[in-house]
Design a protein around this motif. Structure first.
Motif, PDB file in Angstrom:
ATOM      1  N   ALA A   3      78.588  23.401 137.155  1.00 50.95           N
ATOM      2  CA  ALA A   3      78.360  23.198 135.711  1.00 50.95           C
ATOM      3  C   ALA A   3      77.274  23.842 135.288  1.00 50.95           C
ATOM      4  O   ALA A   3      77.226  24.200 134.142  1.00 50.95           O
ATOM      5  CB  ALA A   3      78.254  21.538 135.506  1.00 50.95           C
ATOM      6  N   VAL A   4      76.031  24.187 136.092  1.00 49.94           N
ATOM      7  CA  VAL A   4      74.990  24.796 135.907  1.00 49.94           C
ATOM      8  C   VAL A   4      75.478  26.401 135.456  1.00 49.94           C
ATOM      9  O   VAL A   4      74.977  26.888 134.495  1.00 49.94           O
ATOM     10  CB  VAL A   4      73.920  24.659 136.665  1.00 49.94           C
ATOM     11  N   VAL A   5      76.177  26.828 136.377  1.00 47.70           N
ATOM     12  CA  VAL A   5      76.555  28.397 136.055  1.00 47.70           C
ATOM     13  C   VAL A   5      77.315  28.464 134.607  1.00 47.70           C
ATOM     14  O   VAL A   5      77.166  29.461 133.899  1.00 47.70           O
ATOM     15  CB  VAL A   5      77.515  28.831 137.195  1.00 47.70           C
ATOM     16  N   LEU A   6      78.283  27.479 134.429  1.00 43.99           N
ATOM     17  CA  LEU A   6      78.889  27.546 132.955  1.00 43.99           C
ATOM     18  C   LEU A   6      78.180  27.317 131.866  1.00 43.99           C
ATOM     19  O   LEU A   6      78.192  28.022 130.829  1.00 43.99           O
ATOM     20  CB  LEU A   6      79.985  26.502 133.183  1.00 43.99           C
ATOM     21  N   ALA A   7      77.197  26.545 132.081  1.00 46.11           N
ATOM     22  CA  ALA A   7      76.126  26.353 130.981  1.00 46.11           C
ATOM     23  C   ALA A   7      75.259  27.491 130.826  1.00 46.11           C
ATOM     24  O   ALA A   7      74.898  27.845 129.655  1.00 46.11           O
ATOM     25  CB  ALA A   7      75.336  25.111 131.365  1.00 46.11           C
ATOM     26  N   LEU A   8      74.799  28.177 131.723  1.00 45.00           N
ATOM     27  CA  LEU A   8      74.249  29.586 131.724  1.00 45.00           C
ATOM     28  C   LEU A   8      74.951  30.472 130.905  1.00 45.00           C
ATOM     29  O   LEU A   8      74.281  31.319 130.226  1.00 45.00           O
ATOM     30  CB  LEU A   8      73.611  29.903 132.935  1.00 45.00           C
TER      31      LEU A   8
END
Length: 162
Positions: free
Chosen positions: A100-105
Motif C-alpha cells: 500500500a505504501v508503494v502504491l501511495a508513493l
C-alpha cells in the motif's frame, strides 16, 4: 501570396482592411491561446485522475486483500519457519502495508507532477503580456492620405464595424 483578407501582398490596403485584418489575427491568437489553455488543463486533469486512481487502488489493496493475504501469508511463514503464529500474522500485515505504501508513493509522484504543471498560469501570463504590449504599442507614423481617399477609408471602417 495573399494577405489574410485575400488581397495580394504588396498592394496598398485601406485602413479598414488593415483594421479588419488585425482584428481577425488578434481573434485567432486569442482562440489559439484558449485552445492551449484547454489542452494544458486537460493534461493536468489526467494527471490528477491518475493520482486519485493510484490512491484508490492503494486503499483497495489494503482493505480487500488483508484478510486473505494475512491468513495465507501467516500460515505460509509458520510452515517455513515454525515461528509463533502471532508473529507470522504481523509479518503478513507488514507486507500488505508495504504494498500500500508503494502504491501511495506512486500517487504522490503523480500529484506532485500535477502541482508543478503551471500550464494555465503560463497561458494567462502570456495573454496578459500580449495585452500589455498591445496597449503600449504606438501606431507607426503614416503619410497623410490625399483628400480624395479619406472618405473611402472612413466608409470602409464604417462598413467593417457594422
Amino acid at each position: 501570396m495573399s494577405a489574410p483578407d485575400g488581397s495580394p501582398v504588396g498592394a496598398e490596403r485601406s485602413i479598414g482592411q488593415l483594421f479588419a485584418s488585425a482584428t481577425t489575427e488578434m481573434s485567432a491568437l486569442v482562440h489559439d491561446e484558449i485552445a492551449l489553455a484547454k489542452a494544458q488543463l486537460k493534461q493536468d486533469v489526467k494527471r490528477g485522475a491518475t493520482s486519485g486512481g493510484a490512491f484508490m487502488v492503494a486503499a483497495g489493496v489494503l482493505v480487500f486483500s488483508l484478510p486473505m493475504l494475512n491468513f495465507a501469508l501467516a500460515y505460509g511463514i509458520r510452515t517455513w519457519t515454525d515461528w509463533n503464529l502471532a508473529i507470522c500474522f504481523l509479518l503478513s500485515f507488514a507486507a500488505n502495508v508495504l504494498v500500500a505504501v508503494v502504491l501511495a508513493l506512486i500517487g504522490v509522484v503523480f500529484a506532485k507532477k500535477t502541482k508543478k504543471s503551471k500550464g494555465p498560469q503560463k497561458v494567462a501570463a502570456s495573454m496578459k503580456e500580449t495585452a500589455g504590449v498591445l496597449q503600449k504599442a504606438k501606431p507607426h507614423p503614416r503619410p497623410e492620405l490625399p483628400q480624395d481617399r479619406v472618405p473611402e477609408a472612413i466608409e470602409a471602417v464604417a462598413r467593417s464595424s457594422s
